[in-house]
Structure formats: structure tokens, C-alpha cells
Design a protein around this motif. Structure first.
Motif, PDB file in Angstrom:
ATOM      1  N   PRO A  80      49.286   0.024  37.476  1.00 18.38           N
ATOM      2  CA  PRO A  80      48.305  -0.593  38.374  1.00 18.38           C
ATOM      3  C   PRO A  80      47.717   0.358  39.415  1.00 18.38           C
ATOM      4  O   PRO A  80      46.604   0.137  39.898  1.00 18.38           O
ATOM      5  CB  PRO A  80      49.111  -1.712  39.048  1.00 18.38           C
ATOM      6  CG  PRO A  80      50.540  -1.301  38.914  1.00 18.38           C
ATOM      7  CD  PRO A  80      50.619  -0.583  37.605  1.00 18.38           C
ATOM      8  N   ARG A  81      48.438   1.436  39.745  1.00 19.62           N
ATOM      9  CA  ARG A  81      47.931   2.366  40.763  1.00 19.62           C
ATOM     10  C   ARG A  81      47.470   3.702  40.180  1.00 19.62           C
ATOM     11  O   ARG A  81      46.607   4.361  40.755  1.00 19.62           O
ATOM     12  CB  ARG A  81      49.001   2.627  41.834  1.00 19.62           C
ATOM     13  CG  ARG A  81      49.308   1.399  42.683  1.00 19.62           C
ATOM     14  CD  ARG A  81      50.186   1.728  43.867  1.00 19.62           C
ATOM     15  NE  ARG A  81      51.495   2.210  43.459  1.00 19.62           N
ATOM     16  CZ  ARG A  81      51.949   3.437  43.646  1.00 19.62           C
ATOM     17  NH1 ARG A  81      51.187   4.347  44.240  1.00 19.62           N
ATOM     18  NH2 ARG A  81      53.153   3.787  43.244  1.00 19.62           N
ATOM     19  N   ASP A 131      48.453  -7.295  35.310  1.00 12.42           N
ATOM     20  CA  ASP A 131      47.455  -7.213  34.235  1.00 12.42           C
ATOM     21  C   ASP A 131      46.183  -6.643  34.842  1.00 12.42           C
ATOM     22  O   ASP A 131      45.317  -7.359  35.324  1.00 12.42           O
ATOM     23  CB  ASP A 131      47.206  -8.603  33.651  1.00 12.42           C
ATOM     24  CG  ASP A 131      46.206  -8.591  32.502  1.00 12.42           C
ATOM     25  OD1 ASP A 131      45.728  -7.505  32.155  1.00 12.42           O
ATOM     26  OD2 ASP A 131      45.899  -9.684  31.972  1.00 12.42           O
ATOM     27  N   CYS A 132      46.090  -5.319  34.804  1.00 15.56           N
ATOM     28  CA  CYS A 132      44.976  -4.651  35.486  1.00 15.56           C
ATOM     29  C   CYS A 132      43.781  -4.396  34.575  1.00 15.56           C
ATOM     30  O   CYS A 132      42.769  -3.856  35.023  1.00 15.56           O
ATOM     31  CB  CYS A 132      45.451  -3.362  36.145  1.00 15.56           C
ATOM     32  SG  CYS A 132      46.574  -2.362  35.169  1.00 15.56           S
ATOM     33  N   VAL A 133      43.865  -4.774  33.296  1.00 15.18           N
ATOM     34  CA  VAL A 133      42.714  -4.712  32.389  1.00 15.18           C
ATOM     35  C   VAL A 133      42.594  -6.103  31.756  1.00 15.18           C
ATOM     36  O   VAL A 133      42.939  -6.306  30.592  1.00 15.18           O
ATOM     37  CB  VAL A 133      42.895  -3.630  31.307  1.00 15.18           C
ATOM     38  CG1 VAL A 133      41.609  -3.461  30.489  1.00 15.18           C
ATOM     39  CG2 VAL A 133      43.285  -2.288  31.929  1.00 15.18           C
ATOM     40  N   LEU A 151      39.787   0.305  26.285  1.00 13.18           N
ATOM     41  CA  LEU A 151      41.024   1.030  26.540  1.00 13.18           C
ATOM     42  C   LEU A 151      41.695   1.452  25.237  1.00 13.18           C
ATOM     43  O   LEU A 151      42.041   2.625  25.044  1.00 13.18           O
ATOM     44  CB  LEU A 151      41.983   0.158  27.357  1.00 13.18           C
ATOM     45  CG  LEU A 151      43.427   0.648  27.460  1.00 13.18           C
ATOM     46  CD1 LEU A 151      43.493   1.978  28.199  1.00 13.18           C
ATOM     47  CD2 LEU A 151      44.309  -0.405  28.147  1.00 13.18           C
ATOM     48  N   LEU A 152      41.896   0.503  24.330  1.00  8.21           N
ATOM     49  CA  LEU A 152      42.609   0.805  23.099  1.00  8.21           C
ATOM     50  C   LEU A 152      41.812   1.745  22.190  1.00  8.21           C
ATOM     51  O   LEU A 152      42.390   2.608  21.528  1.00  8.21           O
ATOM     52  CB  LEU A 152      42.959  -0.494  22.369  1.00  8.21           C
ATOM     53  CG  LEU A 152      44.019  -1.348  23.089  1.00  8.21           C
ATOM     54  CD1 LEU A 152      44.193  -2.690  22.390  1.00  8.21           C
ATOM     55  CD2 LEU A 152      45.353  -0.610  23.169  1.00  8.21           C
ATOM     56  N   GLU A 153      40.497   1.602  22.185  1.00 14.17           N
ATOM     57  CA  GLU A 153      39.696   2.535  21.397  1.00 14.17           C
ATOM     58  C   GLU A 153      39.722   3.932  22.012  1.00 14.17           C
ATOM     59  O   GLU A 153      39.809   4.939  21.292  1.00 14.17           O
ATOM     60  CB  GLU A 153      38.262   2.017  21.267  1.00 14.17           C
ATOM     61  CG  GLU A 153      38.157   0.783  20.370  1.00 14.17           C
ATOM     62  CD  GLU A 153      36.732   0.365  20.078  1.00 14.17           C
ATOM     63  OE1 GLU A 153      35.816   0.856  20.787  1.00 14.17           O
ATOM     64  OE2 GLU A 153      36.537  -0.451  19.155  1.00 14.17           O
ATOM     65  N   GLY A 154      39.646   3.998  23.323  1.00 10.79           N
ATOM     66  CA  GLY A 154      39.723   5.297  23.978  1.00 10.79           C
ATOM     67  C   GLY A 154      41.051   5.981  23.722  1.00 10.79           C
ATOM     68  O   GLY A 154      41.110   7.193  23.475  1.00 10.79           O
ATOM     69  N   PHE A 155      42.118   5.208  23.771  1.00 12.26           N
ATOM     70  CA  PHE A 155      43.449   5.771  23.568  1.00 12.26           C
ATOM     71  C   PHE A 155      43.661   6.212  22.127  1.00 12.26           C
ATOM     72  O   PHE A 155      44.231   7.278  21.871  1.00 12.26           O
ATOM     73  CB  PHE A 155      44.506   4.739  23.955  1.00 12.26           C
ATOM     74  CG  PHE A 155      45.921   5.210  23.776  1.00 12.26           C
ATOM     75  CD1 PHE A 155      46.436   6.239  24.546  1.00 12.26           C
ATOM     76  CD2 PHE A 155      46.754   4.620  22.837  1.00 12.26           C
ATOM     77  CE1 PHE A 155      47.746   6.674  24.385  1.00 12.26           C
ATOM     78  CE2 PHE A 155      48.064   5.050  22.670  1.00 12.26           C
ATOM     79  CZ  PHE A 155      48.555   6.077  23.451  1.00 12.26           C
ATOM     80  N   ASN A 156      43.208   5.415  21.181  1.00 12.85           N
ATOM     81  CA  ASN A 156      43.455   5.717  19.771  1.00 12.85           C
ATOM     82  C   ASN A 156      42.501   6.742  19.185  1.00 12.85           C
ATOM     83  O   ASN A 156      42.891   7.532  18.327  1.00 12.85           O
ATOM     84  CB  ASN A 156      43.393   4.428  18.950  1.00 12.85           C
ATOM     85  CG  ASN A 156      44.662   3.603  19.052  1.00 12.85           C
ATOM     86  OD1 ASN A 156      45.563   3.748  18.242  1.00 12.85           O
ATOM     87  ND2 ASN A 156      44.739   2.755  20.069  1.00 12.85           N
ATOM     88  N   PHE A 157      41.257   6.737  19.642  1.00 11.40           N
ATOM     89  CA  PHE A 157      40.236   7.556  18.979  1.00 11.40           C
ATOM     90  C   PHE A 157      39.683   8.699  19.826  1.00 11.40           C
ATOM     91  O   PHE A 157      39.092   9.634  19.288  1.00 11.40           O
ATOM     92  CB  PHE A 157      39.071   6.664  18.525  1.00 11.40           C
ATOM     93  CG  PHE A 157      39.509   5.464  17.719  1.00 11.40           C
ATOM     94  CD1 PHE A 157      40.418   5.590  16.675  1.00 11.40           C
ATOM     95  CD2 PHE A 157      39.021   4.201  18.025  1.00 11.40           C
ATOM     96  CE1 PHE A 157      40.823   4.489  15.934  1.00 11.40           C
ATOM     97  CE2 PHE A 157      39.426   3.085  17.295  1.00 11.40           C
ATOM     98  CZ  PHE A 157      40.333   3.226  16.242  1.00 11.40           C
ATOM     99  N   ALA A 196      41.184   3.546  32.905  1.00 13.54           N
ATOM    100  CA  ALA A 196      40.950   2.123  32.638  1.00 13.54           C
ATOM    101  C   ALA A 196      40.936   1.332  33.932  1.00 13.54           C
ATOM    102  O   ALA A 196      40.253   0.310  34.056  1.00 13.54           O
ATOM    103  CB  ALA A 196      42.022   1.579  31.698  1.00 13.54           C
ATOM    104  N   VAL A 197      41.688   1.780  34.921  1.00  9.43           N
ATOM    105  CA  VAL A 197      41.572   1.297  36.296  1.00  9.43           C
ATOM    106  C   VAL A 197      41.352   2.522  37.167  1.00  9.43           C
ATOM    107  O   VAL A 197      41.758   3.634  36.801  1.00  9.43           O
ATOM    108  CB  VAL A 197      42.833   0.528  36.753  1.00  9.43           C
ATOM    109  CG1 VAL A 197      43.080  -0.681  35.871  1.00  9.43           C
ATOM    110  CG2 VAL A 197      44.066   1.419  36.760  1.00  9.43           C
TER     111      VAL A 197
END
Length: 279
Positions: A152-153, A181-183, A192-198, A208-209
Motif C-alpha cells: 500500500p505504501r 486493496d490498493c488496486v 497491473l497483471l499485464e504490466g507484470f507478466n508482459f 500501480a499505486v
């Protein structure tokens, strides 16, 4: 929080927080109930454990001093050895406590992880573990999508380093602390998940925050360097033994399955994106 848990947490924090670490208590039961038996921690459910993560400040406050003080010692993975040094110092500082440490990278002889760090971070309330199941009507079809924890921070600018277990210390009344739940939006989770995976190489998924602090350019350079070349980057000679190339990517084989059929796919290394250069 129970008083004696708060006191133990404060003792551990006094040893670790000045070096850029954070500490979060949880019950073993909260972790085990999310995983199939093969991944359970072998302790009674109420057993107390603490999750330990590193913040961006760890690089300057812990790693650099560690490298200076250990300049004559053989180094394989400086970050792993630095973290191990600090966690071990806690165990040695409180001999009256029965403590067992599991680092995030430790595996059993069959290569099964000893701890699924992102699951532990989620149940400890430290960071929310976003997974494909958190996206309604996801757009990825048959693609494998690995999950990722967001603080969260600090957003994604942190790393889960391990857990400290206290066998014999049971806390049945410890209140469950849900991770923020910050997203919260579907669009944000997809991004977020696309950025992380691809697109993990560009670091942007970590924002993401809006983080309070990011890795410095020096730190990003270090973690962007392949593990086998990091000692040379630091101007240190490599040990004669085989250099560790343990990934510090927070997703590798770290899951929170809800049933055995999903667990078979989520616990497979194939669900992880390519090995990341960063923690």
C-alpha cells in the motif's frame, strides 16, 4: 493485537526496521488454509509467524554496510546473504525465543518452495496478492498469468524476504489483518497483471499505486544486472563455487490456490513470466 505479540513484533522491528525491513505477524493456519497439503508449514495452526519484507531503503541501510563489513568474505548472492545475516542476528539476539527462519528462496530437495512468499504476505496483511481470479471476466484466454503483490505504501518497489516462525508460541486470538486493496478497479488490475507478466523489464507495474519511495537509479541498475554479473558490478571477485542465480522475481511459483484443480496449474513454474532481474 495481543499484547505479547505486539511486544515480540516490537523487539524484532527494533532489530530490523533500522535497516529497511518491515515485519508483520500472522498465524500459520491462515497460510495453510489457502494451500494444498504439500505446501503446508508443518506447525499447529495457531503458531505465530512473522513475515519480513524489504523496502527501498534496505539497499543503502543494509546492503551497502554489509558489503563493506564483509569485503573479505566469499560472496555468492550479496542480497540473499545480507538478508540472511540480519534475520540470523534476530535469532541470535533473542536466544530465549525458539525461532526458525525460512528465506523466500529456500526450496526442498525436490525443488518445491519452502514458503510461498506472496501468499504469506497476503495473509499477514502486508501486501495484496493480485491474481487472475481477482479480475472479473478476464481477457487473457488460455494465457498463463502470474500474480503479484502490491504494497500500500511502496507499490511494487519492495521484496518479500522470508518468514520467521516461532514454534511453541501459539496465538489463537490474533486478529486477522486484511491487506489493503490498493488496486480496486478491474481496469487497474488488468493493467497491473499485464504490466507484470508482459512488460516487467520497464518497472512500470511497480507504480500501480503512487509509492512513497522507489528504488534509486543505482539500485535499479544493480537489480537489472544478471545475477552472475552483479559481483563484477560491485567490483568484487566471484567465489570459486558456482554462483547462485536465484531469481528475486516475487512471482515465481508463489500462489494462493483455492482448489486442487487450480493448484495444479498455479503451482507450475510455467505460470511465471520470464526470470526478472529485480526483486
Amino acid at each position: 493485537m495481543e499484547r505479547h505479540v505486539a511486544e515480540l513484533k516490537l523487539k524484532i522491528e527494533d532489530s530490523l526496521c533500522p535497516f529497511g525491513f518491515e515485519v508483520y505477524p500472522f498465524q500459520v493456519a491462515w497460510y495453510n488454509e489457502l494451500l494444498p497439503p504439500a505446501f503446508h508449514l508443518p506447525f499447529p495452526g495457531p503458531t505465530l509467524a512473522f513475515l519480513v519484507l524489504s523496502t527501498p531503503a534496505m539497499f543503502d541501510k543494509a546492503l551497502k554496510p554489509f558489503l563493506k563489513s564483509y569485503h573479505l568474505q566469499p560472496l555468492r548472492d550479496p542480497v540473499d546473504q545480507c538478508v540472511s545475516y540480519h534475520l540470523r542476528s534476530v535469532v541470535e539476539k533473542f536466544p530465549e525465543l525458539r525461532m526458525e527462519v525460512i528465506a523466500d528462496y529456500e526450496v526442498h530437495p525436490n525443488r518445491r518452495p519452502k514458503i510461498l512468499a506472496q501468499t504469506a504476505a497476503h495473509v499477514a496483511g502486508a501486501a495484496y496478492y493480485y491474481q487472475r481470479q481477482d479480475v472479473y471476466a478476464d481477457p487473457w484466454g488460455t494465457q498463463h498469468i502470474a500474480g503479484v503483490c502490491i504494497h500500500p505504501r511502496f507499490g511494487g518497489w519492495f521484496a518479500i524476504r522470508g518468514v520467521m516462525l516461532l514454534p511453541g508460541t501459539e496465538v489463537p486470538d490474533l486478529p486477522l489483518r486484511k491487506p489493503p486493496d490498493c488496486v480496486p478497479t478491474r481496469a487497474g488490475r488488468i493493467a497491473l497483471l499485464e504490466g507484470f507478466n508482459f512488460h516487467w523489464r520497464d518497472w512500470t507495474y511497480r507504480d500501480a499505486v503512487t509509492p512513497e519511495e522507489r528504488y534509486s537509479e543505482e539500485q535499479k541498475m544493480y537489480f537489472s544486472t544478471p545475477p552472475a554479473q552483479r559481483l563484477a558490478l560491485l567490483g568484487l571477485s566471484q567465489p570459486s563455487e558456482h554462483l547462485s542465480t536465484t531469481s528475486e522475481h516475487p512471482s515465481s511459483m508463489l500462489t494462493k490456490p483455492q482448489d486442487s484443480s487450480r493448484a495444479r496449474s498455479w503451482l507450475s513454474p510455467s505460470v511465471s513470466p520470464p526470470v526478472s532481474p529485480g526483486p
